[in-house]
Design a protein around this motif. Structure first.
Motif, PDB file in Angstrom:
ATOM      1  N   HIS A  82      -7.173  -7.803   9.166  1.00 37.32           N
ATOM      2  CA  HIS A  82      -6.343  -6.855   8.209  1.00 37.32           C
ATOM      3  C   HIS A  82      -5.172  -6.068   9.312  1.00 37.32           C
ATOM      4  O   HIS A  82      -5.408  -5.225  10.177  1.00 37.32           O
ATOM      5  N   GLU A  84      -3.206  -3.877   7.681  1.00 39.26           N
ATOM      6  CA  GLU A  84      -2.704  -2.530   7.237  1.00 39.26           C
ATOM      7  C   GLU A  84      -3.188  -1.511   8.360  1.00 39.26           C
ATOM      8  O   GLU A  84      -3.764  -1.246   8.914  1.00 39.26           O
ATOM      9  N   ASP A  86      -4.225   1.819   8.676  1.00 40.49           N
ATOM     10  CA  ASP A  86      -5.012   1.936   8.545  1.00 40.49           C
ATOM     11  C   ASP A  86      -6.971   0.743  10.274  1.00 40.49           C
ATOM     12  O   ASP A  86      -7.092   1.715   9.981  1.00 40.49           O
ATOM     13  N   HIS A  87      -6.313   0.156  10.072  1.00 42.95           N
ATOM     14  CA  HIS A  87      -6.812  -1.036  10.903  1.00 42.95           C
ATOM     15  C   HIS A  87      -6.278  -1.046  11.996  1.00 42.95           C
ATOM     16  O   HIS A  87      -6.541  -1.535  12.894  1.00 42.95           O
ATOM     17  N   TYR A 195     -13.605   3.457  -5.027  1.00 41.46           N
ATOM     18  CA  TYR A 195     -12.497   1.674  -3.948  1.00 41.46           C
ATOM     19  C   TYR A 195     -11.652   0.167  -4.748  1.00 41.46           C
ATOM     20  O   TYR A 195     -11.385   0.186  -4.724  1.00 41.46           O
ATOM     21  N   HIS A 228     -14.073  -0.158   5.660  1.00 43.83           N
ATOM     22  CA  HIS A 228     -14.342   1.443   5.264  1.00 43.83           C
ATOM     23  C   HIS A 228     -15.720   1.794   4.774  1.00 43.83           C
ATOM     24  O   HIS A 228     -16.702   0.874   4.119  1.00 43.83           O
TER      25      HIS A 228
HETATM   26 FE1  FEO Z   1      -5.883  -2.174   3.319  1.00 43.83          FE
HETATM   27 FE2  FEO Z   1      -7.826  -0.240   4.785  1.00 43.83          FE
HETATM   28  O1  FEO Z   1      -6.411  -1.230   4.543  1.00 43.83           O
END
Ligand code: FEO
Length: 405
Positions: A82, A84, A86-87, A195, A228
């Motif tokens: 992924h 995004e 954060d990753h 979430y 996460h």
């Molecule tokens: Fe869609 Fe944890 O990023």
């Protein structure tokens, strides 16, 4: 940074080497009261593979954890499930530093990584369903478009029966315990719910497709390792979270109303209380969420399974109260389906607020059960009785339209 920077063993060939962000409180508008983790994993075959990376400022924390089991320079392959940030935030630096032989991502992932970091030429796109052998370990890639972004994919490690599910089944929860069976169930359920409501709800149809697709693959699962929050390694925990996802993605609703409101001089608050009483009289559940003390992401969490969204706003300067403007914009974007609702509020001399809120509910596809209920200045007994009656109408509808869990 966590106290211990050791990697944590997940299965025979897998270590968790991610980072714990104890301080995060705002994930693009979502109140992350308990922080989060950015999970990354090492696959320890004859060659070493890194599955996902972490948010840019946490690169060293990840590298230190990797170094606790293997020299990071030995990583030959990176899988980016992924893109995004954060990753992927530290992916360009990690590629520069470690010079892996290959970086694998979905076709859309390669495009997204190019658009973010101009590293598309370094990415080897993998095909849907492709299996690669990485140092004796077989990994299959499953495209899971829009769970969470168009690029999203799951990776499955056959030898250890581990599904790396990136955002899917994740939660924003910083803990020193990395497994779901080490965390209290109520906390897991609450944070998974929050979430899903705040990140995945607008994509519920795609989550349904992902569940169907992965279900049909019939992959034996010993571990689900999201990007996460805690990792699921017990059969009952895996079944539990998959069952919750099936329920949430189907948007099954309960006989429960959320009354979200703000107030200037307590009049709209008094109306909210009377409506809530009316709903309760009919035996439905009600929760009042005054925006002076409730965050938009908590409202989103409460409406995930609620049947009714009831919105109260004073009229100020000829429009909705600004806090309602914020929360209604946010909720509209989350696209909840299958709700009923109503609006109400106090006004001084014009009274646009509750009407504007009703227009937004209509745009969201919420079935309105009544015209906006407006009261000039301070509600008297008769006005409060009208509010109570509106509550009873909502309560009756909830009891006849939705089934309790
Ligand atoms: Fe869609 Fe944890 O990023």
């Amino acid at each position: 940074m966590s106290g211990s920077l050791e990697a944590i063993r997940v299965s025979d060939h897998v270590y968790w080497v991610g980072a714990i962000d104890w301080e995060l409180r705002n994930f693009h508008g979502y109140l992350t009261t308990r922080g989060t983790t950015y999970n990354a994993f090492l696959l320890m075959g004859e060659s070493i593979t890194l599955v996902d990376t972490v948010k840019a400022p946490f690169r060293q924390e990840m590298l230190t954890r990797i170094a606790s089991v293997v020299d990071p320079a030995r990583i030959e392959t990176i899988i980016s499930n992924h893109s995004e940030m954060d990753h992927s935030g530290c992916l360009p630096q990690i590629i520069e530093q470690l010079k892996p032989k290959r970086v694998l991502a979905s076709q859309q992932g390669a495009k997204a990584l190019e658009a973010h970091f101009r590293i598309g030429s370094r990415i080897e796109p993998v095909a849907e369903g492709q299996t690669v052998n990485l140092g004796g370990l077989d990994v299959t890639f499953v495209e899971t478009r829009l769970c969470h972004w168009p690029d999203s994919m799951f990776s499955y490690l056959h030898q250890d029966r581990v599904l790396f599910s990136q955002d899917g089944f994740g939660m924003h929860l910083a803990t020193s315990e990395m497994f779901a069976d080490q965390v209290e169930r109520w906390l897991l359920d609450h944070e998974a719910d929050k979430y899903f409501a705040n990140i995945l709800l607008p994509l519920a149809n795609f989550i349904n497709k992902t569940l169907d697709k992965v279900g049909k693959l019939n992959l034996p699962l010993d571990v689900i390792a999201p990007d996460h929050g805690p990792i699921y390694r017990r059969k009952q925990d895996i079944e539990h979270i998959v069952g919750l996802y099936a329920r949430w993605a189907a948007q099954k609703r309960l006989p429960k109303a959320v009354i979200v409101y703000d107030t200037m001089w307590s009049s709209t608050a008094a109306m909210a209380a009377a409506i809530g009483d009316g709903i309760k009289t009919e035996g439905a559940e009600v929760i009042l969420m005054p925006l002076a003390s409730c965050h938009r992401s908590d409202v989103a969490t409460e409406i995930l399974e609620a049947g009714a969204l009831v919105v109260g706003t004073p009229t100020m300067n000829g429009t909705m109260f600004p806090t309602l403007g914020d929360v209604m914009t946010y909720l509209k974007g989350l696209k909840p389906k299958g709700m009923v609702g109503a609006t109400f509020g106090s006004y001084g001399w014009s009274g646009e607020g509750a009407k504007e809120a009703a227009t937004i509910l209509q745009q969201m596809g919420v079935e309105l059960l009544a015209e906006p209920l407006q009261v000039q200045y301070v509600p008297d007994e008769a006005a409060l009785a009208r509010c109570h009656e509106l509550g009873r109408v909502i309560g009756k509808k909830l009891k006849t339209s939705y089934t309790p869990r």
